[in-house]
Design an enzyme around this catalytic site. Structure first.
Site, PDB file in Angstrom:
ATOM      1  CB  VAL A 129      41.479  40.751  25.683  1.00 37.88           C
ATOM      2  CG1 VAL A 129      40.359  39.955  25.662  1.00 37.88           C
ATOM      3  CG2 VAL A 129      40.652  41.805  25.466  1.00 37.88           C
ATOM      4  CG  HIS A 151      37.292  36.111  27.778  1.00 41.67           C
ATOM      5  ND1 HIS A 151      36.224  37.395  29.110  1.00 41.67           N
ATOM      6  CD2 HIS A 151      36.566  34.583  27.907  1.00 41.67           C
ATOM      7  CE1 HIS A 151      36.119  36.307  29.506  1.00 41.67           C
ATOM      8  NE2 HIS A 151      36.056  35.096  29.200  1.00 41.67           N
ATOM      9  CB  CYS A 161      40.909  40.034   5.509  1.00 45.69           C
ATOM     10  SG  CYS A 161      41.602  38.053   5.263  1.00 45.69           S
ATOM     11  CB  CYS A 213      40.430  37.965   2.034  1.00 48.25           C
ATOM     12  SG  CYS A 213      39.125  37.697   2.704  1.00 48.25           S
ATOM     13  N   GLY A 248      42.852  37.253  40.998  1.00 46.58           N
ATOM     14  CA  GLY A 248      41.975  38.861  40.929  1.00 46.58           C
ATOM     15  C   GLY A 248      40.471  39.246  39.836  1.00 46.58           C
ATOM     16  CB  THR A 249      38.853  36.849  37.914  1.00 47.70           C
ATOM     17  OG1 THR A 249      37.492  36.208  37.807  1.00 47.70           O
ATOM     18  CG2 THR A 249      39.071  35.085  39.096  1.00 47.70           C
ATOM     19  CB  SER A 250      34.505  39.119  40.253  1.00 45.42           C
ATOM     20  OG  SER A 250      33.835  39.406  38.832  1.00 45.42           O
ATOM     21  CG  ASN A 310      39.733  39.433  44.770  1.00 47.12           C
ATOM     22  OD1 ASN A 310      39.399  40.362  44.981  1.00 47.12           O
ATOM     23  ND2 ASN A 310      39.506  38.740  43.678  1.00 47.12           N
TER      24      ASN A 310
HETATM   25  N1  APR Z   1      45.174  42.728  43.241  1.00 51.76           N
HETATM   26  C1  APR Z   1      43.606  41.299  43.741  1.00 51.76           C
HETATM   27  N2  APR Z   1      42.511  41.340  43.067  1.00 51.76           N
HETATM   28  C2  APR Z   1      42.036  42.753  42.495  1.00 51.76           C
HETATM   29  C3  APR Z   1      42.973  43.541  42.092  1.00 51.76           C
HETATM   30  C4  APR Z   1      43.815  44.433  42.350  1.00 51.76           C
HETATM   31  N3  APR Z   1      45.120  44.793  42.031  1.00 51.76           N
HETATM   32  N4  APR Z   1      42.338  44.966  41.509  1.00 51.76           N
HETATM   33  C5  APR Z   1      40.733  44.662  41.645  1.00 51.76           C
HETATM   34  N5  APR Z   1      40.910  43.416  41.789  1.00 51.76           N
HETATM   35  C6  APR Z   1      40.254  42.354  41.629  1.00 51.76           C
HETATM   36  C7  APR Z   1      38.450  42.811  42.108  1.00 51.76           C
HETATM   37  O1  APR Z   1      38.686  42.671  43.861  1.00 51.76           O
HETATM   38  C8  APR Z   1      37.818  41.731  42.097  1.00 51.76           C
HETATM   39  O2  APR Z   1      37.033  40.982  42.215  1.00 51.76           O
HETATM   40  O3  APR Z   1      39.382  41.817  40.820  1.00 51.76           O
HETATM   41  C9  APR Z   1      38.270  41.218  40.210  1.00 51.76           C
HETATM   42  C10 APR Z   1      37.794  42.221  38.658  1.00 51.76           C
HETATM   43  O4  APR Z   1      36.418  41.180  38.492  1.00 51.76           O
HETATM   44  P1  APR Z   1      35.907  41.965  37.239  1.00 51.76           P
HETATM   45  O5  APR Z   1      35.959  43.569  37.077  1.00 51.76           O
HETATM   46  O6  APR Z   1      34.342  41.000  37.475  1.00 51.76           O
HETATM   47  O7  APR Z   1      36.588  41.585  36.284  1.00 51.76           O
HETATM   48  P2  APR Z   1      36.929  39.919  35.856  1.00 51.76           P
HETATM   49  O8  APR Z   1      36.636  38.569  36.574  1.00 51.76           O
HETATM   50  O9  APR Z   1      37.942  39.166  35.522  1.00 51.76           O
HETATM   51  O10 APR Z   1      35.861  39.893  34.357  1.00 51.76           O
HETATM   52  C11 APR Z   1      35.933  38.566  33.788  1.00 51.76           C
HETATM   53  O11 APR Z   1      34.934  40.073  31.956  1.00 51.76           O
HETATM   54  O12 APR Z   1      33.976  42.343  32.068  1.00 51.76           O
HETATM   55  C12 APR Z   1      34.691  40.638  31.358  1.00 51.76           C
HETATM   56  O13 APR Z   1      36.467  41.247  29.786  1.00 51.76           O
HETATM   57  C13 APR Z   1      35.777  41.358  31.692  1.00 51.76           C
HETATM   58  O14 APR Z   1      37.021  38.876  30.689  1.00 51.76           O
HETATM   59  C14 APR Z   1      36.887  39.720  32.004  1.00 51.76           C
HETATM   60  C15 APR Z   1      35.593  39.478  32.082  1.00 51.76           C
END
Ligand code: APR
Length: 229
Positions: free
Chosen positions: A93, A109, A138, A140, A177-179, A203
């Site tokens: 976000v 999000h 707002c 309004c 870069g997401t879990s 990742n």
């Molecule tokens: N390069 C690649 N991967 C990375 C890096 C990097 N420099 N830094 C961190 N990561 C990976 C981590 O290994 C992990 O797998 O990014 C991932 C982050 O995971 P989360 O913290 O779970 O984030 P995300 O999957 O984006 O979460 C989704 O949950 O809390 C909410 O606001 C958050 O909207 C988001 C949602």
């Protein structure tokens, strides 16, 4: 990597911002006023104490305003220039993709730099840091909230459909870069696979998506993405 046709990619929180974020909110002793993010990022907390929730968002906005897009964000802008059907799907976000120059973004999000009226539903940008008056209102007269998806809330109407369309018509899907545990976004990985896209994970660590993808690139997105161009 050969990326032809429709490429859907997502970059999710990496580089300087993530480091600052962790130190401020999730690191040891880094909770804001002893609150965990999930205790404030929900509709009940906002209904109970909108000023408190806005103080937290005001603080987050000030931190984000100081962060800069990293080479990973910039590489995705280049992908978009080279691949006309590229779609960027993000759960972030923070608006760093906009600041880097990405144009076609599905913000699953929402966007911390936009407000939404809880009464009339109006939705507008506001980049001021700090905000002059908390909680903001707002035109309004209705109470404004951050235009983000809070815990327990659905995504904006049509958002997931657009994301599904992008990944199911993609030849390559970069999962960056997401879990890959937060739904519904995490479902995009199996959808893409099922539709025949090549799925590439970028990742630093193994994730819930690792076992489902065609290819894994281990390392920071800021290092790896520029090398894929
Ligand atoms: N390069 C690649 N991967 C990375 C890096 C990097 N420099 N830094 C961190 N990561 C990976 C981590 O290994 C992990 O797998 O990014 C991932 C982050 O995971 P989360 O913290 O779970 O984030 P995300 O999957 O984006 O979460 C989704 O949950 O809390 C909410 O606001 C958050 O909207 C988001 C949602």
């Amino acid at each position: 990597m050969a990326c032809r046709g429709h490429v859907a990619g997502r970059l999710n929180g990496c580089g300087n911002l993530r480091r600052e974020w962790r130190a401020t909110f999730r690191g040891a002793g880094g909770l804001w006023k002893d609150y965990k993010p999930e205790e404030l990022a929900n509709a009940e907390a906002f209904a109970k104490n909108p000023k408190l929730v806005w103080e937290w968002y005001n603080h987050r906005r000030e931190i984000i305003a100081k962060a800069l897009p990293n080479p990973g964000h910039k590489a995705l802008v280049e992908f978009e220039k080279r691949k006309p059907r590229f779609t960027l799907i993000t759960q972030n976000v923070d608006g760093l993709h906009d600041r880097a120059g990405s144009g076609k973004i599905l913000k699953l999000h929402g966007d911390i730099w936009r407000m939404k009226c809880t009464v009339c539903g109006a939705n507008w940008p506001d980049r001021r840091t700090p905000l002059p008056r908390l909680p903001p209102h707002c035109q309004c007269g209705g109470l404004a909230r951050p235009n983000v998806v809070w815990f327990g809330e659905p995504l904006a109407d049509g958002m997931m459909k657009e994301a599904e369309h992008a990944v199911t018509s993609a030849q390559v899907f970069l999962v960056i870069g997401t879990s890959a545990v937060v739904l519904p976004a995490a479902n995009l990985v199996p959808y893409a696979r099922k539709a025949g896209a090549k799925v590439i994970e970028i990742n630093t660590e193994e994730t819930a998506a690792t076992g489902m993808v065609d290819c894994v690139l281990r390392g920071p997105a800021g290092d790896l993405l520029p090398r894929l161009l």
